[in-house]
Design an enzyme around this catalytic site. Structure first.
Site, PDB file in Angstrom:
ATOM      1  N   HIS A  12     -18.017 -40.416  44.039  1.00 56.11           N
ATOM      2  CA  HIS A  12     -19.885 -40.359  44.338  1.00 56.11           C
ATOM      3  C   HIS A  12     -19.340 -41.861  43.267  1.00 56.11           C
ATOM      4  CE1 HIS A  12     -21.739 -37.128  41.637  1.00 56.11           C
ATOM      5  NE2 HIS A  12     -20.715 -38.025  40.446  1.00 56.11           N
ATOM      6  N   HIS A  59     -27.214 -38.753  37.100  1.00 57.63           N
ATOM      7  CA  HIS A  59     -27.073 -39.610  36.037  1.00 57.63           C
ATOM      8  C   HIS A  59     -27.926 -39.991  35.079  1.00 57.63           C
ATOM      9  CE1 HIS A  59     -23.620 -38.854  39.286  1.00 57.63           C
ATOM     10  NE2 HIS A  59     -22.620 -38.281  38.836  1.00 57.63           N
ATOM     11  N   HIS A 193     -11.922 -36.435  35.783  1.00 61.79           N
ATOM     12  CA  HIS A 193     -11.926 -38.069  34.636  1.00 61.79           C
ATOM     13  C   HIS A 193     -12.571 -37.710  33.063  1.00 61.79           C
ATOM     14  CE1 HIS A 193     -16.501 -37.373  37.026  1.00 61.79           C
ATOM     15  NE2 HIS A 193     -16.465 -38.612  36.830  1.00 61.79           N
ATOM     16  N   GLU A 240     -18.183 -32.022  36.902  1.00 63.80           N
ATOM     17  CA  GLU A 240     -18.297 -31.886  38.495  1.00 63.80           C
ATOM     18  C   GLU A 240     -17.763 -31.170  39.456  1.00 63.80           C
ATOM     19  OE1 GLU A 240     -20.204 -36.921  37.673  1.00 63.80           O
ATOM     20  OE2 GLU A 240     -18.557 -36.017  38.969  1.00 63.80           O
TER      21      GLU A 240
END
Lengths: 279, 117
Positions: A12, A59, A193, A240
């Site tokens: 995303h 976020h 990441h 995530e």
């Protein structure tokens, strides 16, 4: 009863939204990534879900750390996208399904998942980029969306096993909902990441591929990781993976993997795509 | 027992835990405000006054002034709120990745590409 017809794992990241806005899908950097959605478009065309449950993380658009829910579920008639501060183009509102949302919430709390119930919820790129990827041209107005936000911004974060179990509980709730709606589940984010610190840019391809493989038929094998493990092995944003595990958890029946793709790097991440069908 | 009780540091990584969330509250609250265009305009017209309004510490104000991303993280900044700060300045995740790792942007992108080999 409502039926979960399948589930999709997808990245995303904001850069995808920017690439869509800039019409860069066919450029060398993006081609493999966007081509990975073509089989999904075909499957969606043939299967036509009515409702989409989206596991994502906020976020810092709607939730600030003044009050930060571990698990939050939308129960609104519609969800607005909004300015995130750094220029990603906003997309039209998504319709909600208040009745199904409340049914899920009722069943979750009864099952001892004490979620935060949101009658107003602005949704950020964590939810909007996947909608854009699945329904190019923002052609999602015929669908109803149920957002499920999982805290991936502030420690402590819920464990992988807890997120898988949350998915299980949501799956049971949907399958006990008195309607003939077809439901699709999206697990968004990841894969490995790290955005911050001296280790920024860390990606673990081997781990991503292992997780995508295990997730399909042996998800139990990857539920033993702690959040700390995921940070160490898959980077600061590695947790995530939790949204993918929740997605997988909702599939209670026999499943079949129809498609998968992995592109590295996309922005700072290893970007996975996975399509699972439930019989 | 909470995974946060493990005292062993993770190289090059700061966990945004309760300690950081307390230390960085004002800083993150300011960065959260940058979701709004009028807040971005107000910050850009007078950075110092805007930091003052949110009660940033002297160190935090200096790190904002110097666009010191690693410093801001050390002072309790959360990367998702800091992204709104650096994004407002026209920087993306590769730009700040390069800043944090002491590389040029091209070197940083090359490192990302290498991870795919």
């Amino acid at each position: 009863m409502a039926k979960i017809i399948g589930a999709i794992g997808t990245s995303h990241i904001p850069a995808i939204g920017k690439a869509i806005a800039g019409n860069l899908q066919e450029t060398p950097y993006w081609k493999n990534f966007f081509d990975g959605y073509k089989p999904i478009h075909k499957w969606l065309e043939n299967n036509q879900p009515d409702v989409v449950v989206v596991f994502y993380n906020d976020h810092g658009l709607d939730f600030f750390i003044d009050k930060k829910p571990t698990f939050a579920i939308g129960a609104a008639a519609s969800y607005q996208n909004s300015d995130e501060g750094w220029g990603i183009k906003t997309i039209p509102e998504a319709k909600g399904d208040e009745d199904m949302s409340w049914h899920i919430c009722n069943e979750l709390v009864d099952d001892e998942f004490d979620i935060t119930i949101c009658q107003e919820l602005r949704v950020d790129h964590g939810l909007t980029v996947p909608l854009q990827l699945m329904w190019p041209g923002n052609n999602y107005s015929h669908l109803k969306v149920i957002p499920v936000a999982i805290n991936c911004e502030q420690h402590p974060m819920p464990s992988p096993k807890r997120c898988f179990d949350l998915g299980r509980s949501i799956g049971k709730a949907i399958e006990s909902y008195d309607s003939d709606q077809k439901v699709l589940v999206l697990g968004t984010g990841g894969l490995s990441h790290q955005l911050e610190g001296e280790r920024a840019g860390f990606i673990n391809k081997e781990f991503d591929l292992m997780c995508m493989d295990k997730l399909v038929y042996d998800p139990q094998d990857i539920l033993g990781y702690s959040i700390r493990d995921l940070v160490e092995i898959a980077g600061a944003q590695g947790p995530e993976l939790n949204m993918w595990l929740s997605m997988r958890g909702t599939l209670l029946g026999d499943i079949k993997q129809l498609h998968h793709n992995y592109t590295i790097p996309i922005s700072n991440t290893g970007a996975g795509t996975l399509l699972l069908e439930q019989k | 027992m909470s995974y946060l009780n493990n005292p062993k540091p993770i190289a090059g990584t700061t966990l945004f835990d309760g300690k950081a969330a307390r230390k960085g509250y004002s800083l993150n609250k300011m960065c959260f405000s940058f979701n709004e265009q009028n807040a971005r305009d107000e910050f850009l017209s007078n950075e110092g006054a805007y930091c003052e309004k949110f009660g940033l510490s002297v160190k935090q104000k200096l790190a904002i002034k110097e666009r010191d991303v690693l410093g801001l993280i050390d002072l309790g900044g959360n990367i998702y709120y800091l992204a709104k700060f650096v994004g407002m300045l026209g920087l993306n995740m590769q730009d700040i990745g390069a800043m944090q790792t002491g590389k040029t942007v091209e070197e940083f992108k090359a490192m990302l590409a290498k991870a795919g080999e």
